[in-house]
Design a protein around this motif. Structure first.
Motif, PDB file in Angstrom:
ATOM      1  N   PHE A  87     -21.749  27.113 -44.792  1.00 31.94           N
ATOM      2  CA  PHE A  87     -20.297  26.919 -44.713  1.00 31.94           C
ATOM      3  C   PHE A  87     -19.578  27.112 -46.042  1.00 31.94           C
ATOM      4  N   GLY A  88     -20.298  26.975 -47.144  1.00 30.01           N
ATOM      5  CA  GLY A  88     -19.642  27.132 -48.440  1.00 30.01           C
ATOM      6  C   GLY A  88     -18.715  25.977 -48.776  1.00 30.01           C
ATOM      7  N   GLY A  89     -19.106  24.761 -48.382  1.00 26.82           N
ATOM      8  CA  GLY A  89     -18.294  23.592 -48.727  1.00 26.82           C
ATOM      9  C   GLY A  89     -17.517  23.054 -47.539  1.00 26.82           C
ATOM     10  N   PRO A  90     -16.825  21.912 -47.754  1.00 28.38           N
ATOM     11  CA  PRO A  90     -16.140  21.246 -46.638  1.00 28.38           C
ATOM     12  C   PRO A  90     -14.998  22.065 -46.032  1.00 28.38           C
ATOM     13  N   GLY A  91     -14.269  22.800 -46.864  1.00 22.28           N
ATOM     14  CA  GLY A  91     -13.187  23.643 -46.334  1.00 22.28           C
ATOM     15  C   GLY A  91     -13.753  24.742 -45.437  1.00 22.28           C
ATOM     16  N   GLY A  92     -14.825  25.356 -45.898  1.00 20.90           N
ATOM     17  CA  GLY A  92     -15.460  26.415 -45.105  1.00 20.90           C
ATOM     18  C   GLY A  92     -16.025  25.883 -43.795  1.00 20.90           C
ATOM     19  N   ALA A  94     -14.780  23.275 -42.075  1.00 17.75           N
ATOM     20  CA  ALA A  94     -13.635  23.019 -41.181  1.00 17.75           C
ATOM     21  C   ALA A  94     -13.049  24.333 -40.651  1.00 17.75           C
ATOM     22  N   LEU A  95     -12.885  25.314 -41.518  1.00 24.99           N
ATOM     23  CA  LEU A  95     -12.229  26.554 -41.077  1.00 24.99           C
ATOM     24  C   LEU A  95     -13.148  27.427 -40.226  1.00 24.99           C
ATOM     25  N   ARG A  97     -14.644  26.472 -37.773  1.00 28.46           N
ATOM     26  CA  ARG A  97     -14.296  26.104 -36.388  1.00 28.46           C
ATOM     27  C   ARG A  97     -13.227  27.032 -35.818  1.00 28.46           C
TER      28      ARG A  97
ATOM     29  N   PHE B  87      -8.194  24.791 -50.880  1.00 32.63           N
ATOM     30  CA  PHE B  87      -9.145  25.559 -50.070  1.00 32.63           C
ATOM     31  C   PHE B  87     -10.385  24.763 -49.678  1.00 32.63           C
ATOM     32  N   GLY B  88     -10.707  23.682 -50.408  1.00 35.48           N
ATOM     33  CA  GLY B  88     -11.910  22.917 -50.071  1.00 35.48           C
ATOM     34  C   GLY B  88     -13.191  23.662 -50.373  1.00 35.48           C
ATOM     35  N   GLY B  91     -16.124  28.585 -49.590  1.00 33.92           N
ATOM     36  CA  GLY B  91     -16.123  29.009 -48.187  1.00 33.92           C
ATOM     37  C   GLY B  91     -14.733  28.874 -47.581  1.00 33.92           C
ATOM     38  N   GLY B  92     -14.071  27.770 -47.887  1.00 28.93           N
ATOM     39  CA  GLY B  92     -12.725  27.558 -47.380  1.00 28.93           C
ATOM     40  C   GLY B  92     -11.726  28.563 -47.944  1.00 28.93           C
ATOM     41  N   LEU B 180      -5.463  21.451 -45.290  1.00 30.02           N
ATOM     42  CA  LEU B 180      -5.704  22.370 -46.400  1.00 30.02           C
ATOM     43  C   LEU B 180      -4.604  23.441 -46.371  1.00 30.02           C
TER      44      LEU B 180
END
Lengths: 230, 230
Positions: A87-92, A94-95, A97, B87-88, B91-92, B180
């Motif tokens: 996912f590349g981190g928490p933002g990745g 969430a996005l 999804r 961006f988080g 990945g985000g 975000l």
């Protein structure tokens, strides 16, 4: 202990075409986790039922059984945090999804109407009967009728990919310089089509096609080696 | 030094409706950065030209001038790394590009056809002439004709939001538990419509509407306080 995964198969047990199973196979490869895949057919409900599941993919990791491609991706990320991130981190996370939802609601909905009768042709006889009955009930018409005007649908389908194309003009993968699970999600749809149908969905000069070729090359050509077309 | 930003305005200089400027205003608020906004009109090309820019948003941060909402978000993330992340993680950042592209290609394309004649009504006279001429050339018809059948377009528009709705069934924001920049991107479209038109785009029981209300509440009701409708 080697991970095991139930993977939807056609009449040829080596033809593995489920888009959701492809998401998981690509996720496992991104994590560098070897997996033993087990061919499974639509009508083998009792095999999954014994595991408390009703559809593939099902991942068996020691005494853990995880089903649903999204849940499996989250399980792998949590259980194998020292491997490359999906996912590349928490933002990745969430996005991804949104990519998942877009793929189901837009990409798959468009794709299935162009290859659904071809799917029936590659299934084992008992599965083909189940598939035809359940899908014809869903579409309200014979599978061949759903797919009949696919040439006419192609322009609209390609137009629906425009958000994907816009991103791939600026970076090689949805995940940026390198692929993330988001790439596996979208790629699963194209790999589904490739495994069941000779129909060309993408123009040769489309950036989406160039990305699909890059995805086919990943992990030693894992997806390119699959039984399919083109 | 306080940040300054050129912000598209209507006949009422307090009516600030650009979806791209809203992306930036929400991003600045997420970073906790105060900004002095400067009303700008479509026909004031020379004002931006003096800064080497041709469209809003334009952010002026000391001697740095940054234009384009995406570039501004990246600038803010890089320049103010100790503030909350837009961006988080990497990945985000990469996947927000897909949200950006989807918003431009799907959300805005659907929205504009339902509110474009209403936009002309809130513009200063000199801007209204420019807007009508340039947009009627783009659509190949009078603005009122573009918007005339909006009731009939509404179902298809709401259907196009399905990926958004699917995500918002599982988490309160696109960014997960908290918003975000991806949320700001999509919200900008709805805020654009809200600032120019009384037309109700979303059903009251739509999860997308519940999310829009949450976005209107953020940062002390920043967007809710804007001059607009509903």
């Amino acid at each position: 202990m080697t991970l095991r995964m139930y993977d939807l198969a056609g009449a040829d047990p080596a033809r593995r075409f489920s888009p959701y199973c492809w998401r998981t196979k690509m996720a496992l490869a991104m994590k560098g986790l070897p997996v033993e895949t087990i061919a499974w057919r639509f009508t083998e409900k009792q095999v999954l039922g014994a595991l408390g599941c009703d559809k593939v993919p099902v991942l068996v990791d020691g005494d853990r059984v995880v089903t649903d491609s999204w849940a499996i991706a989250e399980y792998l990320e949590e259980t194998y945090p020292d491997r490359p991130s999906l996912f590349g981190g928490p933002g990745g996370h969430a996005l991804a999804r949104f990519i998942n939802a877009w793929t189901d609601a837009v990409l798959h909905a468009g794709l299935v109407r162009m290859v659904v009768a071809d799917i029936a042709k590659v299934l084992a006889p008992e599965d083909a009967g189940y598939f035809r009955q359940s899908r014809e009930a869903r579409f309200g018409m014979p599978l061949e009728a759903v797919q009949a005007d696919r040439e006419a649908k192609l322009e609209g389908f390609r137009q629906s990919l425009h958000p994907l194309r816009m991103v791939l003009r600026t970076q090689p993968f949805l995940g940026g310089a390198a692929p993330l699970y988001a790439d596996a999600i979208v790629f699963g749809g194209f790999q589904w089509a490739r495994c069941v149908s000779p129909f060309r969905l993408l123009a040769a000069d489309d950036q989406v096609e160039a990305w699909r070729q890059r995805m086919l090359d990943l992990h030693g050509g894992l997806a390119r080696a699959a039984i399919g077309f083109d």
